[in-house]
Motif scaffolding. Sequence first.
Motif, PDB file in Angstrom:
ATOM      1  N   VAL A 165       0.852  -1.194   0.000  1.00  0.00           N
ATOM      2  CA  VAL A 165       0.000   0.000   0.000  1.00  0.00           C
ATOM      3  C   VAL A 165       0.888   1.245   0.000  1.00  0.00           C
ATOM      4  CG1 VAL A 165      -1.710   1.317   1.329  1.00  0.00           C
ATOM      5  CG2 VAL A 165      -1.921  -1.167   1.134  1.00  0.00           C
ATOM      6  N   LEU A 166       1.949   1.223   0.800  1.00  0.00           N
ATOM      7  CA  LEU A 166       2.875   2.363   0.828  1.00  0.00           C
ATOM      8  C   LEU A 166       3.533   2.561  -0.532  1.00  0.00           C
ATOM      9  CD1 LEU A 166       4.567   1.700   4.285  1.00  0.00           C
ATOM     10  CD2 LEU A 166       2.835   3.428   3.735  1.00  0.00           C
TER      11      LEU A 166
ATOM     12  N   TRP B 123       0.960   4.117  -2.766  1.00  0.00           N
ATOM     13  CA  TRP B 123       0.751   5.540  -2.446  1.00  0.00           C
ATOM     14  C   TRP B 123       1.898   6.402  -2.968  1.00  0.00           C
ATOM     15  CZ3 TRP B 123      -1.248   5.266   3.319  1.00  0.00           C
ATOM     16  CH2 TRP B 123      -2.566   4.802   3.309  1.00  0.00           C
ATOM     17  N   GLU B 124       3.122   5.867  -2.993  1.00  0.00           N
ATOM     18  CA  GLU B 124       4.250   6.617  -3.561  1.00  0.00           C
ATOM     19  C   GLU B 124       3.986   6.979  -5.016  1.00  0.00           C
ATOM     20  OE1 GLU B 124       8.131   4.821  -3.169  1.00  0.00           O
ATOM     21  OE2 GLU B 124       7.598   4.136  -1.155  1.00  0.00           O
TER      22      GLU B 124
ATOM     23  N   GLU C 175       0.985   7.395  -6.333  1.00  0.00           N
ATOM     24  CA  GLU C 175      -0.188   8.261  -6.416  1.00  0.00           C
ATOM     25  C   GLU C 175       0.020   9.632  -5.787  1.00  0.00           C
ATOM     26  OE1 GLU C 175      -3.029   7.512  -8.092  1.00  0.00           O
ATOM     27  OE2 GLU C 175      -1.962   5.717  -8.739  1.00  0.00           O
ATOM     28  N   PHE C 176       0.877   9.709  -4.793  1.00  0.00           N
ATOM     29  CA  PHE C 176       1.121  10.962  -4.078  1.00  0.00           C
ATOM     30  C   PHE C 176       2.600  11.302  -4.207  1.00  0.00           C
ATOM     31  CE2 PHE C 176      -2.510   8.947  -2.046  1.00  0.00           C
ATOM     32  CZ  PHE C 176      -3.423   9.980  -1.973  1.00  0.00           C
TER      33      PHE C 176
ATOM     34  N   VAL D 183       2.165   9.964   5.339  1.00  0.00           N
ATOM     35  CA  VAL D 183       1.494   8.676   5.158  1.00  0.00           C
ATOM     36  C   VAL D 183       0.301   8.576   6.112  1.00  0.00           C
ATOM     37  CG1 VAL D 183       1.758   6.190   5.581  1.00  0.00           C
ATOM     38  CG2 VAL D 183       3.437   7.396   4.186  1.00  0.00           C
TER      39      VAL D 183
ATOM     40  N   ILE E  54      -2.467  10.810   4.835  1.00  0.00           N
ATOM     41  CA  ILE E  54      -3.129  10.210   3.668  1.00  0.00           C
ATOM     42  C   ILE E  54      -4.051   9.080   4.123  1.00  0.00           C
ATOM     43  CG2 ILE E  54      -2.712   8.796   1.610  1.00  0.00           C
ATOM     44  CD1 ILE E  54      -0.170  10.562   1.164  1.00  0.00           C
ATOM     45  N   LYS E  55      -3.566   8.248   5.032  1.00  0.00           N
ATOM     46  CA  LYS E  55      -4.404   7.162   5.537  1.00  0.00           C
ATOM     47  C   LYS E  55      -5.671   7.731   6.178  1.00  0.00           C
ATOM     48  CE  LYS E  55      -4.777   3.405   8.786  1.00  0.00           C
ATOM     49  NZ  LYS E  55      -4.264   2.769   9.981  1.00  0.00           N
TER      50      LYS E  55
ATOM     51  N   LEU F 226      -8.048   8.884   3.424  1.00  0.00           N
ATOM     52  CA  LEU F 226      -8.633   7.788   2.640  1.00  0.00           C
ATOM     53  C   LEU F 226      -9.519   6.866   3.472  1.00  0.00           C
ATOM     54  CD1 LEU F 226      -5.528   6.757   0.490  1.00  0.00           C
ATOM     55  CD2 LEU F 226      -7.463   8.168  -0.220  1.00  0.00           C
TER      56      LEU F 226
ATOM     57  N   ILE G 288      -8.704   8.778  -3.913  1.00  0.00           N
ATOM     58  CA  ILE G 288      -7.285   9.134  -4.060  1.00  0.00           C
ATOM     59  C   ILE G 288      -7.170  10.526  -4.681  1.00  0.00           C
ATOM     60  CG2 ILE G 288      -5.179   8.595  -5.343  1.00  0.00           C
ATOM     61  CD1 ILE G 288      -5.337   5.894  -4.258  1.00  0.00           C
TER      62      ILE G 288
ATOM     63  N   ARG H 285      -5.565  13.828  -2.992  1.00  0.00           N
ATOM     64  CA  ARG H 285      -4.521  14.590  -3.690  1.00  0.00           C
ATOM     65  C   ARG H 285      -4.872  16.070  -3.721  1.00  0.00           C
ATOM     66  NH1 ARG H 285      -4.571  11.957  -8.763  1.00  0.00           N
ATOM     67  NH2 ARG H 285      -3.815   9.962  -8.087  1.00  0.00           N
TER      68      ARG H 285
END
Length: 122
Positions: free
Chosen positions: A32-33, A36-37, A39-40, A63, A66-67, A70, A77, A81
Amino acid sequence: MKEEAYGAVEIPDKFYFKIGEVSDIAGVAPYVLRFWETEFKQIKPKRTDAGQRLYRKQDVALVLRIKHLLYHRKFTIEGARQHLKKKPGPIPEPVPVVNVPDIAEIREELIRIRELIDGHRR
């Protein structure tokens, strides 16, 4: 030990975190991390020569943010953003990159020191 909190999650006071540590702190899987890298773009972990990710404390805080967006506030997402663009949060001071010697280098240096000490005792 000084700690910062994000919600109920505390971030230990250290310079760099491996992906497994960030995964444990955030309560999300490493994949997931990595996703996310992509996407963000604000999440920019440093890379070691071996390609291992090293997250800074500010990356871990992002992180967690963002969590929260979301999982708790149910943003998409794209929505997360956009929210981060509008409210980017404080910009922490950059942390200098320190080259950490590997265990083999440390061992070799300790052996050299021991040999120097033993040589002076004779």
